[in-house]
Enzyme design. Structure first.
Site, mmCIF file in Angstrom:
data_model
loop_
_atom_site.group_PDB
_atom_site.id
_atom_site.type_symbol
_atom_site.label_atom_id
_atom_site.label_comp_id
_atom_site.label_asym_id
_atom_site.label_seq_id
_atom_site.Cartn_x
_atom_site.Cartn_y
_atom_site.Cartn_z
ATOM 1 N N ASN A 45 -19.839 90.042 46.443
ATOM 2 C CA ASN A 45 -19.018 88.822 46.648
ATOM 3 C C ASN A 45 -18.389 89.100 45.201
ATOM 4 O O ASN A 45 -18.499 89.622 44.028
ATOM 5 C CB ASN A 45 -19.260 87.346 46.442
ATOM 6 N N GLU A 47 -14.836 87.116 43.034
ATOM 7 C CA GLU A 47 -14.306 85.702 42.823
ATOM 8 C C GLU A 47 -13.384 85.816 41.993
ATOM 9 O O GLU A 47 -12.749 87.127 41.305
ATOM 10 C CB GLU A 47 -15.865 85.260 41.917
ATOM 11 N N CYS A 56 -16.786 86.430 50.129
ATOM 12 C CA CYS A 56 -17.513 86.802 50.612
ATOM 13 C C CYS A 56 -18.223 88.162 50.699
ATOM 14 O O CYS A 56 -17.645 89.157 51.298
ATOM 15 C CB CYS A 56 -18.138 85.760 51.835
ATOM 16 N N GLU A 58 -20.318 89.619 52.594
ATOM 17 C CA GLU A 58 -20.800 90.317 53.907
ATOM 18 C C GLU A 58 -19.415 90.340 54.712
ATOM 19 O O GLU A 58 -19.412 92.018 54.729
ATOM 20 C CB GLU A 58 -21.030 89.433 54.714
ATOM 21 N N CYS A 88 -21.360 82.244 55.726
ATOM 22 C CA CYS A 88 -20.629 81.081 55.891
ATOM 23 C C CYS A 88 -19.656 81.078 57.050
ATOM 24 O O CYS A 88 -19.768 82.156 57.750
ATOM 25 C CB CYS A 88 -19.582 81.401 54.769
ATOM 26 N N CYS A 91 -17.677 84.463 57.744
ATOM 27 C CA CYS A 91 -18.076 85.168 57.638
ATOM 28 C C CYS A 91 -18.742 85.971 59.076
ATOM 29 O O CYS A 91 -19.138 86.412 59.646
ATOM 30 C CB CYS A 91 -19.006 86.266 56.713
HETATM 31 N N1 THU Z 1 -20.384 83.791 48.919
HETATM 32 C C1 THU Z 1 -20.712 84.904 50.314
HETATM 33 O O1 THU Z 1 -20.778 86.330 49.498
HETATM 34 N N2 THU Z 1 -21.521 84.866 51.535
HETATM 35 C C2 THU Z 1 -21.652 84.000 52.037
HETATM 36 O O2 THU Z 1 -21.869 83.807 53.109
HETATM 37 C C3 THU Z 1 -21.817 82.531 50.847
HETATM 38 C C4 THU Z 1 -20.842 82.416 49.965
HETATM 39 C C5 THU Z 1 -19.983 83.747 48.015
HETATM 40 C C6 THU Z 1 -18.672 83.016 47.766
HETATM 41 C C7 THU Z 1 -18.368 83.154 46.281
HETATM 42 O O3 THU Z 1 -17.920 84.186 46.110
HETATM 43 C C8 THU Z 1 -19.953 82.642 45.934
HETATM 44 O O4 THU Z 1 -20.731 82.633 46.907
HETATM 45 C C9 THU Z 1 -20.162 80.805 46.344
HETATM 46 O O5 THU Z 1 -19.629 80.567 46.807
#
Ligand code: THU
Length: 127
Positions: A45, A47, A56, A58, A88, A91
Site C-alpha cells: 500500500n 498513502e 491498496c 492488492e 477491502c 480490491c
Molecule cells: N489497505 C490495503 O492495502 N489493503 C486492503 O485490503 C485494506 C486496506 C491499506 C489502505 C491504507 O493504506 C491502509 O491499508 C489503511 O486502510
C-alpha cells in the site's frame, strides 16, 4: 495448491509489506499475486497527504501483473497487521474481474486463513 508455491506467495507478500508507504495510517500491507505463467508479482500500500490518492497493496500487485502482460491468476496472498487482513471491497471487485482465485489472508505474526474470492465477494458486479 502446492504448499511450496503457497509459502513462496505468502513470503513474497510478507516482504512486500516491509516496503509499504503508510505514514498516515501506520497500517502496512503487502500483497502477492500468482499468475498462470508461474510468476509472482508483489505490491504494497502507498498513502498520500491527499488521502484519496493512496492505493491498496492488492491493487498494486494486480496492476504490476497486468502491466507485465498477465491476465490469468490462481491465488493472492495479503499480509496485514496484528490480525489477518481480508482485502477491502474495492480490491475484491478489482480481482473478481479475472475470475475466482484463492485468497490467503495473513497477519504480521504468521497466522494465515484461506478463502476463495467467490466466498469473499458473492454476487460481485460484472458486465
Ligand atoms: N489497505 C490495503 O492495502 N489493503 C486492503 O485490503 C485494506 C486496506 C491499506 C489502505 C491504507 O493504506 C491502509 O491499508 C489503511 O486502510
Amino acid at each position: 495448491m502446492d504448499s511450496k508455491i503457497k509459502n513462496e506467495l505468502i513470503e513474497a507478500a510478507r516482504l512486500a509489506r516491509e516496503r509499504a508507504y503508510a505514514p498516515y495510517s501506520n497500517y502496512k500491507v503487502g500483497a502477492a499475486i500468482l499468475a498462470s505463467s508461474g510468476k509472482i508479482y508483489t505490491g504494497c500500500n502507498f498513502e498520500n497527504a491527499s488521502f484519496g490518492a493512496g492505493t491498496c497493496a492488492e491493487r498494486v500487485a494486480l496492476g504490476a501483473a497486468l502491466a507485465a502482460g498477465e491476465r490469468e491468476f490462481s491465488a493472492v496472498a495479503c499480509i496485514g497487521g496484528d490480525d489477518a487482513i481480508t482485502p477491502c471491497g474495492i480490491c475484491r471487485q478489482a480481482l473478481s474481474e479475472f475470475g475466482d482465485m484463492i485468497i490467503y489472508c495473513g497477519s504480521a505474526d504468521g497466522e494465515v486463513r484461506e478463502y476463495t474470492l467467490a466466498q469473499l465477494l458473492p454476487f460481485g458486479f460484472s458486465l
